[in-house]
Design an enzyme around this catalytic site. Structure first.
Site: not given
Ligand code: PMP
Length: 285
Positions: A52, A151, A184
């Site tokens: 990622r 990200k 989210e």
């Molecule tokens: N959404 C956002 C905006 C995030 O920054 C994150 C990670 N902190 C997630 C969802 C969760 O992703 P992951 O399970 O890969 O940590």
């Protein structure tokens, strides 16, 4: 023991781990990152996180001058230098040092660093009693602006929603997308349970494709729980039987109130608890 930071190939003391003020990561938020966890010294889903990171970098035309194997090795080396039983690992790649002005390609050498530390996002009792959240007025980035799948170091969109949450006296906020559907939370993905089925917004709603989200979907499907990736409205959240958030740092957190509406029975639901238990088991396998 003082933490040792991996910076461009060397393990250095925290005081020596510095980035120039002309780095475009600092000047413009031009860069990408990953948040990863290790449990009992073993990194959870390392390959997915590294992939990622490269996908995010590719999305912003940032060529990471290390291979995926070298990045993996850097993470493992930093973890070895900071032997915490359960750790949070932050990997950051910036565009690098350049001139003032947005032009990214004048930055000829990206900076990369890896931090191994501890992280506690929410107090322990909230995992037992559940979290109270609000809906933020700040909408999630439009996928055609900075796509939330990236990200990137540019988290101001989420920080503005986080400020709304803090102002409202809660710890987290759910963000809607440009169409008004649930996207989210500021640092976590969101799930609801309705009639024994699990629902979560699709990637096309403009969200990060969370690695914990994928894990929960897999756990649910393997235990024959139907999972639907569908657009959800605020009203869907209010009328859900259960709700929870997922993220690497947060893991699985039950939500019991949204905008002062009580969700389900007002305590963490049975499916939430079951999925959280199985997730915990997988992280320690
Ligand atoms: N959404 C956002 C905006 C995030 O920054 C994150 C990670 N902190 C997630 C969802 C969760 O992703 P992951 O399970 O890969 O940590």
């Amino acid at each position: 023991m003082a933490p040792r930071i991996w910076l461009n190939g060397n393990l250095v003391e925290r005081s020596e781990a510095v980035i120039p003020v002309f780095d475009h990561g600092l000047l413009y938020g031009d860069g990408v990152f990953e948040g990863i966890r290790s449990y009992k010294g073993k990194v959870f889903r390392l390959e997915k996180h590294v992939r990622r990171l490269f996908d995010s970098a590719n999305g912003i035309r940032l060529a990471i001058p290390w291979t995926a194997e070298e990045v993996t090795e850097a993470i493992l080396e930093t973890l070895k230098a900071n032997p915490l039983p359960d750790a949070y690992i932050r990997v950051v790649v910036t565009r690098g040092e350049g001139r003032l002005g947005l032009e990214p390609f004048c930055c000829c050498k990206p900076n990369m660093f890896v931090i191994v530390d501890k992280i506690v996002l929410y107090p322990r009792e909230l995992y037992e009693n559940g979290l109270d959240i609000i809906t933020a007025a700040t909408m999630r980035n439009h996928p055609n602006a900075v796509n939330p799948r990236l990200k990137s170091l540019n988290y101001l969109n989420n920080i503005l929603a986080k400020i709304e949450a803090i102002d409202a006296g809660v710890l987290e906020a759910v963000m809607l997308n440009h169409l008004g559907y649930v996207a989210e939370c500021t640092g976590d993905n969101i799930f609801i349970v309705m009639g024994g089925r699990l629902f979560t917004p699709p990637i096309a709603a403009g969200i990060l494709e969370g690695i914990t989200r994928d894990e929960i979907i897999d756990i649910a499907r393997k235990s024959r729980v139907e999972v639907r990736e569908e657009n959800l409205t605020r009203q869907d959240l209010y009328t859900a039987d259960e709700c929870f958030l997922t993220g690497t740092a947060a893991e699985v957190v039950p939500v019991v109130r949204i905008d002062n509406r009580t969700i389900g029975a007002g305590k963490p639901g049975p499916l939430t608890r079951r999925l959280a238990r199985e997730f915990h088991r997988r992280t320690r396998r």
